[in-house]
Design a protein around this motif. Structure first.
Motif, short mmCIF file in Angstrom:
data_model
loop_
_atom_site.label_atom_id
_atom_site.label_comp_id
_atom_site.label_asym_id
_atom_site.label_seq_id
_atom_site.Cartn_x
_atom_site.Cartn_y
_atom_site.Cartn_z
N PHE A 169 0.84 -1.19 0.00
CA PHE A 169 0.00 0.00 0.00
C PHE A 169 0.88 1.24 0.00
CE2 PHE A 169 -2.49 -3.47 1.57
CZ PHE A 169 -3.72 -3.30 0.95
N SER A 215 -2.56 5.47 0.18
CA SER A 215 -3.46 4.37 0.57
C SER A 215 -3.41 4.06 2.07
CB SER A 215 -3.10 3.11 -0.22
OG SER A 215 -2.94 3.40 -1.58
N VAL A 216 -2.44 4.65 2.79
CA VAL A 216 -2.38 4.43 4.24
C VAL A 216 -2.55 5.74 5.01
CG1 VAL A 216 -0.90 2.36 4.17
CG2 VAL A 216 0.18 4.59 4.15
N ARG A 264 -7.30 3.45 5.52
CA ARG A 264 -6.80 2.24 6.18
C ARG A 264 -7.94 1.22 6.37
NH1 ARG A 264 -3.56 6.33 8.65
NH2 ARG A 264 -4.84 6.48 10.53
N LEU A 292 -7.99 -0.52 3.15
CA LEU A 292 -6.84 -1.45 3.16
C LEU A 292 -7.22 -2.74 3.88
CD1 LEU A 292 -3.24 -0.43 4.35
CD2 LEU A 292 -4.39 -2.39 5.32
N HIS A 342 -9.24 -4.99 1.75
CA HIS A 342 -8.44 -5.73 0.76
C HIS A 342 -7.76 -6.93 1.42
CE1 HIS A 342 -9.10 -2.97 -2.52
NE2 HIS A 342 -8.66 -1.94 -1.81
N TYR A 393 -1.09 -1.59 -4.39
CA TYR A 393 -2.27 -0.72 -4.28
C TYR A 393 -1.82 0.74 -4.28
CZ TYR A 393 -5.23 -4.70 -3.34
OH TYR A 393 -5.93 -5.88 -3.47
N ALA A 438 -6.36 1.34 -4.59
CA ALA A 438 -6.74 0.95 -3.23
C ALA A 438 -8.15 1.40 -2.90
CB ALA A 438 -5.75 1.57 -2.23
#
Ligand code: ADP
Ligand code: ASP
Ligand code: MG
Length: 401
Positions: free
Chosen positions: A8, A12-13, A19, A22, A25, A177, A236
């Motif tokens: 990620f 994406s974080v 998150r 995330l 996923h 991602y 993501a």
């Protein structure tokens, strides 16, 4: 064990909402029977508190002489914070998870601070975790050298960590991602009508990445290709199918425009060096000195009495004293951009260079230099013309169709 690596990127974080996506996923892969190893980048982009650029400016602004070893230690903190936060997020979703630094994950590198190469990966700690159904969350971008010092793998290097772990863990797939729907025909920030390429070969993506397509690090592509692990680049924040990167045999046909060119990439901040009234021995000596100073050169044209090549604007400062010491005549043109049309299918097709030049000249874009290889035609243009050049080539090869 059926293993998948999910990497990620910074955006994406960056927030609790992202998150949470995330986590979805990860849960989906767990639900499909995979053991999941997660790799994370530092949270957010420049300006965000723990982003790599923010940390870097903190050290460099206050202390411009900060040494490379200390800079790496500073930059590595971003991924360390991110791994802990993401492990916490997975734990709060009821999953067992542990955060690992690069060293704890067994990523051993040489001591080239800022651009370290991985020497080997010892996957035992991660395998132990996976066997116990614990999800390791590994810091991307970092490793450890033989002295026990923390190193970093070069900007964008979390992709490389993901590929390295994918190979070492014998993963079925490495999922990258990010914040776009996959690898596209051009950077969508420059060309809004760029299209996603659903399947593409390692070779083509390597050329794109090496020529400035920042969506994936070239070294990650190289590692995955050599280890024969497929890469899937996905958004993501959506369920879009993404881009599968494999060897050509495993690829479905992906029709792009008129099929000659798959992508237009741009590499910025290049300095064109023109060396005049030189003899071949002088040029050879200069190239050797540049190599010794670790200055990488590109777009090289050598003639009996002159030489032309490009270096990064950053390396130009290292190059100039070398040229000056030789007492030769030279001119430097900084701030240029190398715009490349890339496509495996251009091999052997006549007239591609002519189409490139016509497209650029019809928009009044001056071409300073060109080069070609079996799947790439590159043109050096002034920095201010770069975006227009990308759009002109994207249109000329009908890549939006
Ligand atoms: P991450 O933080 O997830 O690693 P990056 O910023 O490194 O994300 O890479 C994603 C960005 O790459 C996209 O936002 C996009 O602007 C840029 N990009 C450049 N070239 C391409 C391309 N050919 N296809 C898709 N994205 C591209
Ligand atoms: N955080 C590092 C960087 O910004 C590594 C990465 O994101 O891949 O370069
Ligand atoms: Mg990246």
């Amino acid at each position: 064990m059926k293993i998948i690596v999910q990497k990620f990127g910074g955006t994406s974080v960056s927030t609790p909402e992202r998150r949470a996506l995330l986590t979805e996923h990860v849960l989906r892969a767990v639900g499909q029977g995979y053991k999941v190893a997660v790799v994370v980048s530092a949270m957010g982009r420049k300006g965000d508190p723990y982003a790599t650029d923010t940390l870097l400016s903190l050290g460099q602004n206050a202390y411009p002489q900060l040494s490379a070893r200390e800079k790496d230690l500073l930059m590595s903190c971003g991924e360390t914070i991110s791994a802990v936060v993401v492990a916490g997020c997975l734990q709060s979703a009821g999953l067992s998870s542990r955060a690992f630094t690069g060293a704890q994950a067994g990523v051993f590198t040489d001591s080239t601070f800022g651009a370290a190469s991985c020497l080997h990966v010892d996957p035992r700690a991660l395998n132990e975790c996976l066997e116990k159904d614990i999800i390791p969350v590994v810091t991307g971008f970092q490793g450890i050298d033989s002295q026990g010092d923390i190193t970093t793998l070069g900007r964008g290097g979390s992709d490389t960590t993901a590929a390295l772990l994918g190979v070492a863990l014998k993963a079925e797939m490495v999922e990258i991602y990010t914040d776009v729907d996959g690898i596209m025909t051009a950077d969508p920030r420059i060309t809004p009508n760029a299209r996603v390429l659903h399947s593409i070969s390692y070779d083509e993506v390597y050329q794109m990445a090496d020529n400035g397509a920042g969506v994936i690090h070239p070294r990650a592509v190289d590692v995955a290709m050599r280890g024969n692990v497929p890469l899937l680049i996905r958004n993501a924040m959506s369920d879009a199918q993404g881009t599968l990167v494999t060897h050509p045999a495993g690829m479905a046909a992906d029709i792009t425009g008129d099929e000659t060119v798959a992508n237009i990439s741009v590499l910025r901040k290049r300095t064109q060096a023109i060396l005049k009234q030189t003899d071949p021995a002088q040029v050879q000596e200069i190239l050797q000195l540049l190599a010794k100073a670790r200055v990488s050169i590109d777009l090289i044209n050598l003639f009996p009495d002159s030489a032309i090549f490009t270096v990064s604007d950053e390396d130009s400062g290292v190059m100039e004293p070398i040229l000056a010491n030789h007492g030769i005549r030279y001119t430097l043109l900084p701030g240029c951009a190398k715009v490349s049309a890339i496509g495996e299918k251009m091999r052997g097709i006549p007239g591609v260079m002519a189409r490139v030049l016509t497209a650029l000249q019809s928009r009044g874009i001056e071409v300073l230099q060109t080069a070609d290889s079996h799947m790439t035609i590159a043109c050096l243009v002034r920095g201010e013309s770069a975006d227009e050049a990308v759009r002109a080539l994207h249109e000329a090869f009908h890549l939006d169709r």
